[in-house]
Structures are given as structure tokens and as C-alpha cells.
Design a protein around this motif. Structure first.
Motif, PDB file in Angstrom:
ATOM      1  N   ARG A  23      73.976  47.072  69.498  1.00  0.00           N
ATOM      2  CA  ARG A  23      73.668  46.124  70.585  1.00  0.00           C
ATOM      3  C   ARG A  23      74.591  46.322  71.786  1.00  0.00           C
ATOM      4  NH1 ARG A  23      70.191  42.002  69.068  1.00  0.00           N
ATOM      5  NH2 ARG A  23      70.176  41.517  66.854  1.00  0.00           N
ATOM      6  N   SER A  24      75.800  46.763  71.525  1.00  0.00           N
ATOM      7  CA  SER A  24      76.778  46.918  72.610  1.00  0.00           C
ATOM      8  C   SER A  24      76.576  48.201  73.420  1.00  0.00           C
ATOM      9  CB  SER A  24      78.198  46.887  72.040  1.00  0.00           C
ATOM     10  OG  SER A  24      78.438  48.043  71.259  1.00  0.00           O
ATOM     11  N   GLN A  25      75.711  49.083  72.982  1.00  0.00           N
ATOM     12  CA  GLN A  25      75.482  50.330  73.707  1.00  0.00           C
ATOM     13  C   GLN A  25      74.592  50.091  74.923  1.00  0.00           C
ATOM     14  OE1 GLN A  25      73.996  53.296  71.015  1.00  0.00           O
ATOM     15  NE2 GLN A  25      75.957  53.499  69.987  1.00  0.00           N
ATOM     16  N   ALA A  26      74.951  50.714  76.024  1.00  0.00           N
ATOM     17  CA  ALA A  26      74.222  50.526  77.280  1.00  0.00           C
ATOM     18  C   ALA A  26      72.789  51.045  77.215  1.00  0.00           C
ATOM     19  CB  ALA A  26      74.970  51.215  78.417  1.00  0.00           C
ATOM     20  N   ASN A  27      72.535  52.034  76.385  1.00  0.00           N
ATOM     21  CA  ASN A  27      71.195  52.633  76.326  1.00  0.00           C
ATOM     22  C   ASN A  27      70.353  52.080  75.178  1.00  0.00           C
ATOM     23  OD1 ASN A  27      72.655  53.819  74.273  1.00  0.00           O
ATOM     24  ND2 ASN A  27      71.733  55.834  74.552  1.00  0.00           N
ATOM     25  N   ARG A  29      68.241  48.666  73.533  1.00  0.00           N
ATOM     26  CA  ARG A  29      67.644  47.357  73.798  1.00  0.00           C
ATOM     27  C   ARG A  29      67.037  46.859  72.495  1.00  0.00           C
ATOM     28  NH1 ARG A  29      69.945  48.560  77.662  1.00  0.00           N
ATOM     29  NH2 ARG A  29      69.416  48.395  79.837  1.00  0.00           N
ATOM     30  N   PHE A  30      67.274  45.596  72.181  1.00  0.00           N
ATOM     31  CA  PHE A  30      66.637  44.977  71.036  1.00  0.00           C
ATOM     32  C   PHE A  30      65.441  44.186  71.545  1.00  0.00           C
ATOM     33  CE2 PHE A  30      70.333  46.413  69.040  1.00  0.00           C
ATOM     34  CZ  PHE A  30      70.177  46.310  67.667  1.00  0.00           C
ATOM     35  N   ASP A  50      64.829  55.627  64.323  1.00  0.00           N
ATOM     36  CA  ASP A  50      65.240  54.617  63.350  1.00  0.00           C
ATOM     37  C   ASP A  50      66.725  54.751  63.023  1.00  0.00           C
ATOM     38  OD1 ASP A  50      62.555  54.044  63.339  1.00  0.00           O
ATOM     39  OD2 ASP A  50      62.181  54.820  61.336  1.00  0.00           O
ATOM     40  N   GLU A  51      67.356  53.639  62.756  1.00  0.00           N
ATOM     41  CA  GLU A  51      68.749  53.584  62.310  1.00  0.00           C
ATOM     42  C   GLU A  51      68.738  52.903  60.941  1.00  0.00           C
ATOM     43  OE1 GLU A  51      71.422  54.895  63.366  1.00  0.00           O
ATOM     44  OE2 GLU A  51      70.938  55.475  65.408  1.00  0.00           O
ATOM     45  N   SER A  52      68.447  53.677  59.907  1.00  0.00           N
ATOM     46  CA  SER A  52      68.318  53.135  58.556  1.00  0.00           C
ATOM     47  C   SER A  52      69.589  52.452  58.075  1.00  0.00           C
ATOM     48  CB  SER A  52      67.927  54.250  57.579  1.00  0.00           C
ATOM     49  OG  SER A  52      66.702  54.816  57.969  1.00  0.00           O
ATOM     50  N   ALA A  53      70.747  52.987  58.453  1.00  0.00           N
ATOM     51  CA  ALA A  53      72.020  52.413  58.023  1.00  0.00           C
ATOM     52  C   ALA A  53      72.217  51.001  58.578  1.00  0.00           C
ATOM     53  CB  ALA A  53      73.178  53.301  58.463  1.00  0.00           C
ATOM     54  N   ALA A  54      71.523  50.682  59.661  1.00  0.00           N
ATOM     55  CA  ALA A  54      71.632  49.364  60.275  1.00  0.00           C
ATOM     56  C   ALA A  54      70.384  48.525  60.012  1.00  0.00           C
ATOM     57  CB  ALA A  54      71.869  49.502  61.775  1.00  0.00           C
ATOM     58  N   GLY A  55      69.424  49.054  59.257  1.00  0.00           N
ATOM     59  CA  GLY A  55      68.200  48.311  58.963  1.00  0.00           C
ATOM     60  C   GLY A  55      67.337  48.091  60.191  1.00  0.00           C
ATOM     61  N   LEU A  56      67.273  49.111  61.050  1.00  0.00           N
ATOM     62  CA  LEU A  56      66.529  48.993  62.298  1.00  0.00           C
ATOM     63  C   LEU A  56      65.473  50.078  62.431  1.00  0.00           C
ATOM     64  CD1 LEU A  56      69.578  48.483  64.680  1.00  0.00           C
ATOM     65  CD2 LEU A  56      68.034  46.699  63.852  1.00  0.00           C
ATOM     66  N   GLU A  63      61.156  58.245  79.266  1.00  0.00           N
ATOM     67  CA  GLU A  63      60.989  57.777  80.643  1.00  0.00           C
ATOM     68  C   GLU A  63      62.238  57.098  81.186  1.00  0.00           C
ATOM     69  OE1 GLU A  63      57.664  55.250  81.427  1.00  0.00           O
ATOM     70  OE2 GLU A  63      56.239  56.690  80.607  1.00  0.00           O
ATOM     71  N   ASP A  64      62.799  56.191  80.393  1.00  0.00           N
ATOM     72  CA  ASP A  64      63.945  55.422  80.883  1.00  0.00           C
ATOM     73  C   ASP A  64      65.245  55.703  80.134  1.00  0.00           C
ATOM     74  OD1 ASP A  64      63.393  54.096  78.501  1.00  0.00           O
ATOM     75  OD2 ASP A  64      62.560  52.335  79.482  1.00  0.00           O
ATOM     76  N   GLY A  65      65.188  56.601  79.135  1.00  0.00           N
ATOM     77  CA  GLY A  65      66.394  56.973  78.397  1.00  0.00           C
ATOM     78  C   GLY A  65      66.944  55.866  77.514  1.00  0.00           C
ATOM     79  N   LEU A  66      66.100  54.890  77.181  1.00  0.00           N
ATOM     80  CA  LEU A  66      66.522  53.768  76.351  1.00  0.00           C
ATOM     81  C   LEU A  66      65.959  53.888  74.943  1.00  0.00           C
ATOM     82  CD1 LEU A  66      65.920  50.810  78.839  1.00  0.00           C
ATOM     83  CD2 LEU A  66      68.113  51.834  78.217  1.00  0.00           C
ATOM     84  N   THR A  67      66.730  53.366  73.990  1.00  0.00           N
ATOM     85  CA  THR A  67      66.249  53.266  72.622  1.00  0.00           C
ATOM     86  C   THR A  67      65.983  51.796  72.353  1.00  0.00           C
ATOM     87  OG1 THR A  67      67.584  55.158  71.961  1.00  0.00           O
ATOM     88  CG2 THR A  67      66.738  53.766  70.202  1.00  0.00           C
ATOM     89  N   TYR A  68      64.770  51.508  71.912  1.00  0.00           N
ATOM     90  CA  TYR A  68      64.346  50.141  71.636  1.00  0.00           C
ATOM     91  C   TYR A  68      64.386  49.917  70.131  1.00  0.00           C
ATOM     92  CZ  TYR A  68      62.747  50.251  76.436  1.00  0.00           C
ATOM     93  OH  TYR A  68      62.701  50.353  77.802  1.00  0.00           O
ATOM     94  N   TYR A  69      65.074  48.851  69.710  1.00  0.00           N
ATOM     95  CA  TYR A  69      65.233  48.555  68.289  1.00  0.00           C
ATOM     96  C   TYR A  69      64.617  47.209  67.932  1.00  0.00           C
ATOM     97  CZ  TYR A  69      68.855  52.180  68.130  1.00  0.00           C
ATOM     98  OH  TYR A  69      69.542  53.367  68.204  1.00  0.00           O
ATOM     99  N   VAL A  70      64.173  47.129  66.684  1.00  0.00           N
ATOM    100  CA  VAL A  70      63.735  45.870  66.095  1.00  0.00           C
ATOM    101  C   VAL A  70      64.236  45.862  64.653  1.00  0.00           C
ATOM    102  CG1 VAL A  70      61.466  46.729  65.312  1.00  0.00           C
ATOM    103  CG2 VAL A  70      61.770  44.302  65.788  1.00  0.00           C
ATOM    104  N   GLU A  71      64.671  44.679  64.176  1.00  0.00           N
ATOM    105  CA  GLU A  71      65.143  44.566  62.799  1.00  0.00           C
ATOM    106  C   GLU A  71      63.964  44.780  61.847  1.00  0.00           C
ATOM    107  OE1 GLU A  71      65.778  42.116  65.055  1.00  0.00           O
ATOM    108  OE2 GLU A  71      67.957  42.045  65.251  1.00  0.00           O
ATOM    109  N   GLU A  72      64.193  45.581  60.797  1.00  0.00           N
ATOM    110  CA  GLU A  72      63.120  45.902  59.852  1.00  0.00           C
ATOM    111  C   GLU A  72      62.494  44.653  59.245  1.00  0.00           C
ATOM    112  OE1 GLU A  72      64.894  48.607  57.050  1.00  0.00           O
ATOM    113  OE2 GLU A  72      64.629  50.312  58.394  1.00  0.00           O
ATOM    114  N   GLU A  73      63.330  43.676  58.860  1.00  0.00           N
ATOM    115  CA  GLU A  73      62.792  42.482  58.207  1.00  0.00           C
ATOM    116  C   GLU A  73      61.937  41.653  59.160  1.00  0.00           C
ATOM    117  OE1 GLU A  73      67.007  41.527  59.564  1.00  0.00           O
ATOM    118  OE2 GLU A  73      66.085  43.181  58.493  1.00  0.00           O
ATOM    119  N   THR A  74      62.309  41.617  60.438  1.00  0.00           N
ATOM    120  CA  THR A  74      61.525  40.891  61.433  1.00  0.00           C
ATOM    121  C   THR A  74      60.190  41.577  61.662  1.00  0.00           C
ATOM    122  OG1 THR A  74      63.586  40.229  62.501  1.00  0.00           O
ATOM    123  CG2 THR A  74      61.573  39.946  63.775  1.00  0.00           C
TER     124      THR A  74
END
Length: 92
Positions: A23-27, A29-30, A50-56, A63-74
Motif C-alpha cells: 500500500r505504501s508504494q507509489a505505483n 493502488r488498492f 498477483d502477490e500470493s505472499a500478501a494474499g492479493l 498505460e499508467d505504470g500502476l499495479t492494481y490490487y484487490v484482497e483475494e478474500e474480498t
């Protein structure tokens, strides 16, 4: 590989700490599950990140150089219809 820089700091941390680090990384977005699914089927150049170690689940947008994350359980609740608001219960 997308997300590899973040993985270096993830070992030995709790799930919550791993997510907070990302979450603290500039690139990064959750987003909510609805936004995540819309991105997944959009016409953007998207790569799974995916970031399996973080459950994401993650999507990297070239296009914008961003990584979009969502929690797996959500995301699972959303897919199962558990997290979808009941229109008959909405306040007007």
C-alpha cells in the motif's frame, strides 16, 4: 517480473504487514472488486501481477505504470455474491 521488488521485503512479515508494505508504494493502488473486474476486461494492456505472499490479486497496467490490487478474500466474496449490496435494503 512485476511485483518482484516488493517481494524482496515481504519475507518474514505477517499478511497485514505485507499488504501495508505494498500500500505504501507509489505505483500501487488498492481497488474494490468491481473496479478490479472492470480493469481485467478493459481494453488496456494489462498483465497479471498477483502477490500470493500478501494474499492479493494484481493487475499491472502498462498505460499508467500502476499495479492494481484487490484482497483475494474480498474478490471471492464479490464473485460469490456475498459482498454485493442488496438493492432492496438500500436507504433512499
Amino acid at each position: 517480473m512485476v511485483g518482484l521488488k516488493a517481494n524482496n521485503g515481504l519475507s518474514g512479515k505477517t499478511l497485514w504487514e505485507r499488504r501495508e508494505l505494498l500500500r505504501s508504494q507509489a505505483n500501487a493502488r488498492f481497488v474494490d472488486p468491481e473496479q478490479f473486474c472492470a480493469l481485467a476486461v478493459s481494453c488496456r494492456k494489462i498483465t497479471r501481477a498477483d502477490e500470493s505472499a500478501a494474499g492479493l490479486k494484481g493487475l499491472f497496467s502498462e498505460e499508467d505504470g500502476l499495479t492494481y490490487y484487490v484482497e483475494e478474500e474480498t474478490l471471492e466474496k464479490y464473485r460469490d455474491g456475498v459482498d454485493v449490496p442488496n438493492p432492496s435494503l438500500e436507504l433512499v
